[in-house]
Write an enzyme that holds these catalytic residues in place. Structure first.
Site, PDB file in Angstrom:
ATOM      1  N   GLU A   1     -12.704 -51.503  -7.568  1.00 47.71           N
ATOM      2  CA  GLU A   1     -11.867 -52.841  -7.534  1.00 47.71           C
ATOM      3  C   GLU A   1     -11.433 -52.748  -6.590  1.00 47.71           C
ATOM      4  OE1 GLU A   1      -8.437 -50.883 -10.105  1.00 47.71           O
ATOM      5  OE2 GLU A   1      -8.944 -48.775  -9.463  1.00 47.71           O
TER       6      GLU A   1
ATOM      7  N   TYR B   1       3.394 -44.485 -11.744  1.00 46.53           N
ATOM      8  CA  TYR B   1       4.241 -45.537 -11.595  1.00 46.53           C
ATOM      9  C   TYR B   1       4.365 -46.835 -12.337  1.00 46.53           C
ATOM     10  CZ  TYR B   1       2.047 -47.788  -8.361  1.00 46.53           C
ATOM     11  OH  TYR B   1       0.448 -48.198  -7.298  1.00 46.53           O
TER      12      TYR B   1
ATOM     13  N   LYS C   1      -2.543 -44.297 -13.212  1.00 44.10           N
ATOM     14  CA  LYS C   1      -1.373 -45.121 -12.410  1.00 44.10           C
ATOM     15  C   LYS C   1      -0.680 -43.956 -11.437  1.00 44.10           C
ATOM     16  CE  LYS C   1       0.693 -49.357 -11.653  1.00 44.10           C
ATOM     17  NZ  LYS C   1       0.222 -49.893 -10.276  1.00 44.10           N
TER      18      LYS C   1
ATOM     19  N   LEU D   1      -8.545 -48.758 -12.574  1.00 46.20           N
ATOM     20  CA  LEU D   1      -6.481 -48.947 -13.933  1.00 46.20           C
ATOM     21  C   LEU D   1      -7.187 -50.220 -14.309  1.00 46.20           C
ATOM     22  CD1 LEU D   1      -4.148 -48.154 -13.738  1.00 46.20           C
ATOM     23  CD2 LEU D   1      -3.498 -50.265 -12.460  1.00 46.20           C
TER      24      LEU D   1
HETATM   25  N1  PMP Z   1      -6.129 -51.934  -9.444  1.00 46.36           N
HETATM   26  C1  PMP Z   1      -5.119 -51.405  -8.717  1.00 46.36           C
HETATM   27  C2  PMP Z   1      -6.161 -50.402  -7.874  1.00 46.36           C
HETATM   28  C3  PMP Z   1      -3.432 -51.782  -8.492  1.00 46.36           C
HETATM   29  O1  PMP Z   1      -3.241 -50.476  -7.922  1.00 46.36           O
HETATM   30  C4  PMP Z   1      -3.590 -53.008  -9.239  1.00 46.36           C
HETATM   31  C5  PMP Z   1      -2.484 -52.808  -8.930  1.00 46.36           C
HETATM   32  N2  PMP Z   1      -1.336 -52.306  -9.992  1.00 46.36           N
HETATM   33  C6  PMP Z   1      -3.883 -53.025 -10.519  1.00 46.36           C
HETATM   34  C7  PMP Z   1      -5.456 -52.543 -10.174  1.00 46.36           C
HETATM   35  C8  PMP Z   1      -3.824 -55.217 -11.074  1.00 46.36           C
HETATM   36  O2  PMP Z   1      -2.856 -53.601 -11.920  1.00 46.36           O
HETATM   37  P1  PMP Z   1      -1.983 -54.775 -12.495  1.00 46.36           P
HETATM   38  O3  PMP Z   1      -2.774 -56.030 -13.007  1.00 46.36           O
HETATM   39  O4  PMP Z   1      -1.970 -53.867 -14.240  1.00 46.36           O
HETATM   40  O5  PMP Z   1      -0.850 -55.189 -11.646  1.00 46.36           O
END
Ligand code: PMP
Length: 287
Positions: free
Chosen positions: A182, A33, A150, A207
């Site tokens: 994270e 997603y 993701k 991610l």
């Molecule tokens: N790490 C994880 C585990 C996440 O779910 C997200 C949010 N999608 C992020 C980091 C941050 O990613 P982004 O800045 O692309 O929203």
């Protein structure tokens, strides 16, 4: 008012939307997603999100036959139909539904991916947590070894977020061998006592946040010294400031980690400044 959502090529009322009970997204979390922020009715960091989505699809071998232009058109149409001023667009892509529930992947020439998009309104600029900042608890990272994809397997992330809330805190961080990996749904930064911005380097463990990436770019041009490397919970507790970042929060200050106050225990000045810089810059590049 109910929303209009997009399911496999058609725009339909959310109450009428249907996906098969044999869909592998439902049975196996066999899906990826994306979430794209919307401000001023427009999309934030669109190219970053499509790029990461293509990578996630490639890593798990899902063949999506929709172009980026078509996806952009659907995002825009949903924003218009649902009159979204500020919020999020979710794009969910599963491997589709085979005739039976089987572990092996179905034949790609027969079974096509399921594509669902929906919008969600949310105040992104005026976030309630900005004044207080976030209290964080750390939890062991028990996720699978491909957190760079993701994927929709979000059960453990969801469990630790709920555990943090149940303990009167706001957010949960994944930790492995004493090192911060994270956040439950965000990336993490600390500002060291000598003013360096530190965030964990990219690998299969995290991610590659689109917000993280933008912050690195904007903070570099604002003169910050950056270190992309692992940091421990202990280092974070001794830091001057800490924050999380994601498309759904932009940048939010962290004021406590495992009951230990960060800095003065109030949202950090640099964090709030970086948030301003971030919002100013993304606003110039809306799509
Ligand atoms: N790490 C994880 C585990 C996440 O779910 C997200 C949010 N999608 C992020 C980091 C941050 O990613 P982004 O800045 O692309 O929203």
């Amino acid at each position: 008012m109910t929303r209009t959502v997009f399911v496999n090529g058609t725009y339909v009322d959310e109450m009428e939307a249907k996906v098969s009970v044999f869909d592998r997204g439902f049975l196996f979390s066999d899906a990826v997603y994306e979430v794209t922020a919307v401000i001023e009715k427009k999309l934030v960091s669109w190219e970053g999100h499509t790029g990461r989505m293509r990578r996630s699809l490639g890593e798990i071998g899902i063949n999506l036959d929709m172009s980026n232009d078509h996806l952009l058109e659907v995002h825009r149409k949903l924003l218009e139909l649902n009159e979204v001023q500020e919020g999020l667009v979710y794009l969910q892509i599963t491997r589709g539904g085979a005739a039976d529930r089987d572990f092996e992947f179905p034949d790609r020439t027969i079974v096509k991916p399921t594509t669902v998009l929906f919008t969600q309104e949310k105040n992104l600029i005026h976030n309630q947590k900005l004044d207080s900042g976030l209290k964080v608890i750390s939890f062991p990272d028990l996720r699978w070894g491909r957190s760079d994809i993701k994927s929709t397997q979000l059960l453990y992330a969801s469990m630790i977020k709920q555990k943090a809330l149940d303990q009167g805190k706001d957010e949960a961080w994944f930790v492995k061998d004493g090192l911060v990996i994270e956040g439950s749904s965000n990336n993490t930064f600390i500002l060291s006592q000598d003013g360096k911005l530190i965030t964990r380097n990219l690998s299969r463990d995290i991610l590659a946040g689109i917000t993280r990436d933008a912050i690195l770019e904007y903070s570099k041009s604002s003169g910050y010294i950056i270190e992309e490397r692992p940091f421990s919970v202990e280092e974070a507790k001794k830091s001057k400031e800490a924050f999380i970042c994601s498309s759904t929060t932009f940048i939010l200050p962290v004021v406590e980690i495992d009951d230990c106050k960060i800095g003065s225990g109030k949202p950090g000045k640099n964090t709030l400044k970086l948030r301003e810089i971030y919002i100013k810059n993304i606003t110039k590049e809306l799509v």
